[in-house]
Design a protein around this motif. Structure first.
Motif, PDB file in Angstrom:
ATOM      1  N   TYR A 194       0.831  -1.207   0.000  1.00 35.59           N
ATOM      2  CA  TYR A 194       0.000   0.000   0.000  1.00 35.59           C
ATOM      3  C   TYR A 194       0.866   1.257   0.000  1.00 35.59           C
ATOM      4  O   TYR A 194       0.648   2.181  -0.791  1.00 35.59           O
ATOM      5  CB  TYR A 194      -0.908  -0.007   1.229  1.00 35.59           C
TER       6      TYR A 194
ATOM      7  N   LYS B 195     -16.241  -0.605  -7.764  1.00 41.37           N
ATOM      8  CA  LYS B 195     -15.871  -1.921  -7.245  1.00 41.37           C
ATOM      9  C   LYS B 195     -17.165  -2.696  -7.015  1.00 41.37           C
ATOM     10  O   LYS B 195     -17.862  -2.511  -6.028  1.00 41.37           O
ATOM     11  CB  LYS B 195     -15.068  -1.803  -5.955  1.00 41.37           C
TER      12      LYS B 195
ATOM     13  N   ASP C 112      -7.620   3.603  -1.485  1.00 39.58           N
ATOM     14  CA  ASP C 112      -8.285   2.519  -0.779  1.00 39.58           C
ATOM     15  C   ASP C 112      -7.257   1.582  -0.165  1.00 39.58           C
ATOM     16  O   ASP C 112      -6.206   1.304  -0.756  1.00 39.58           O
ATOM     17  CB  ASP C 112      -9.177   1.745  -1.760  1.00 39.58           C
TER      18      ASP C 112
ATOM     19  N   ASN D  98     -14.960  -0.165   0.035  1.00 41.27           N
ATOM     20  CA  ASN D  98     -14.077   1.000   0.051  1.00 41.27           C
ATOM     21  C   ASN D  98     -13.669   1.318   1.477  1.00 41.27           C
ATOM     22  O   ASN D  98     -14.504   1.336   2.381  1.00 41.27           O
ATOM     23  CB  ASN D  98     -14.768   2.237  -0.539  1.00 41.27           C
TER      24      ASN D  98
ATOM     25  N   ALA E 105      -9.672  -7.806   1.893  1.00 44.00           N
ATOM     26  CA  ALA E 105      -9.996  -7.455   0.508  1.00 44.00           C
ATOM     27  C   ALA E 105     -11.212  -8.221   0.015  1.00 44.00           C
ATOM     28  O   ALA E 105     -11.931  -7.760  -0.874  1.00 44.00           O
ATOM     29  CB  ALA E 105      -8.785  -7.726  -0.384  1.00 44.00           C
TER      30      ALA E 105
ATOM     31  N   PHE F 143      -7.246  -1.576   0.222  1.00 43.48           N
ATOM     32  CA  PHE F 143      -7.088  -2.910  -0.339  1.00 43.48           C
ATOM     33  C   PHE F 143      -7.017  -2.955  -1.867  1.00 43.48           C
ATOM     34  O   PHE F 143      -6.441  -3.889  -2.413  1.00 43.48           O
ATOM     35  CB  PHE F 143      -8.243  -3.814   0.112  1.00 43.48           C
ATOM     36  N   ASP F 144      -7.625  -1.996  -2.556  1.00 42.93           N
ATOM     37  CA  ASP F 144      -7.815  -2.165  -3.997  1.00 42.93           C
ATOM     38  C   ASP F 144      -7.694  -0.824  -4.715  1.00 42.93           C
ATOM     39  O   ASP F 144      -8.463   0.098  -4.457  1.00 42.93           O
ATOM     40  CB  ASP F 144      -9.202  -2.765  -4.247  1.00 42.93           C
TER      41      ASP F 144
ATOM     42  N   SER G 256      -8.576  -0.068  -7.617  1.00 42.74           N
ATOM     43  CA  SER G 256      -9.770   0.255  -8.402  1.00 42.74           C
ATOM     44  C   SER G 256     -10.830   0.956  -7.571  1.00 42.74           C
ATOM     45  O   SER G 256     -11.790   1.510  -8.114  1.00 42.74           O
ATOM     46  CB  SER G 256     -10.363  -1.016  -9.014  1.00 42.74           C
TER      47      SER G 256
END
Length: 260
Positions: A23, A120, A79, A59, A54, A81-82, A84
């Protein structure tokens, strides 16, 4: 940047764990910054303890973790974890601030202030949304959303949490289903959460259940978090997840409450 824990000794050794380092690397390589490394580390530890990963996160963003700024204004939140699900400012200004030592950003509640919508998708009707928010000093006008989880059709909000400045200040929890509208009102608090399984919804404050609402089944199985229309005030964290237990929802509510 080194991490200073309670011992006041800087940590510069091996990786604390891969997700945290990944991250940080993503944020820094994009020109962002980590506002509070201890807060970031504590978030990952607490989320692991609660059982949020995840796999069930929609979000998780906060100006206390990774963000990008320009001229003192927030332009992006990363974010946990992600990538996107990163939240990006499309237009307007959201000044960064610090209140009682905790980072936040300010929204004037203007329709000119627009975030992008992180798409997401998740196929579930079991949804949860938690917000740490402090209202502005001169909030006027109609209720404006703090955040909502919408179906793929953005007019179909499955959960919409709004602040209403009238009648002394309340949170309105709107639950849309098959074009119906269900509403539950709770007094203003600096943090609020709501979960729904499509047939029943619960409002949380400070880790406690404060209101239960019977609700119709959601018309959609695919959802995304929408931060477009923000009420006036200071925002510390927004967390959206799916398929959590009641115990996890209460723990996330308490976690969010600790921001303010």
């Amino acid at each position: 940047m080194s991490l200073v824990l309670k011992s006041n000794q800087s940590y510069t050794g091996e990786a604390l764990f891969p997700m945290l380092d990944a991250y940080k690397a993503r944020v820094l390589s994009d020109g962002g910054v980590i506002k509070d490394e201890l807060s970031l580390l504590s978030a990952y530890i607490k989320l692991k303890e609660i059982g949020v990963s995840a796999a069930n996160a929609l979000n998780l963003v906060s100006p206390n973790w990774g963000f990008k700024e320009s001229g003192g204004d927030l332009v992006k939140m990363y974010d946990l974890f992600d990538a996107s699900a990163d939240v990006i400012v499309e237009s307007g200004k959201f000044p960064l601030s610090t209140r009682d030592g905790v980072a936040c950003f300010y929204s004037a509640g203007s329709t000119a202030n627009v975030f992008s919508e992180p798409m997401k998708k998740v196929n579930s009707r079991n949804l949860s949304l938690f917000i740490a928010h402090e209202k502005g000093a001169a909030v006027t006008g109609a209720a404006v959303a703090l955040a909502n989880i919408s179906g793929i059709n953005p007019t179909n909000d499955v959960i919409s949490v709004r602040y209403s400045p009238t009648d002394g200040g309340y949170y309105d929890v709107y639950l849309h289903a098959n074009k119906g509208l269900l509403q539950g009102i709770v007094p203003y608090n600096k943090n609020i959460g709501v979960s729904t399984d499509g047939g029943h919804s619960i409002v949380y404050i400070d880790g406690n259940e404060v209101k239960s609402i019977d609700s119709a089944t959601s018309a959609s199985d695919s959802h995304y978090l929408n931060l477009k229309a923000l009420a006036q005030g200071y925002y510390y964290a927004v967390i959206a997840a799916h398929d959590l237990t009641e115990a996890q929802n209460k723990a996330l509510s308490k976690f969010v409450a600790n921001f303010v």
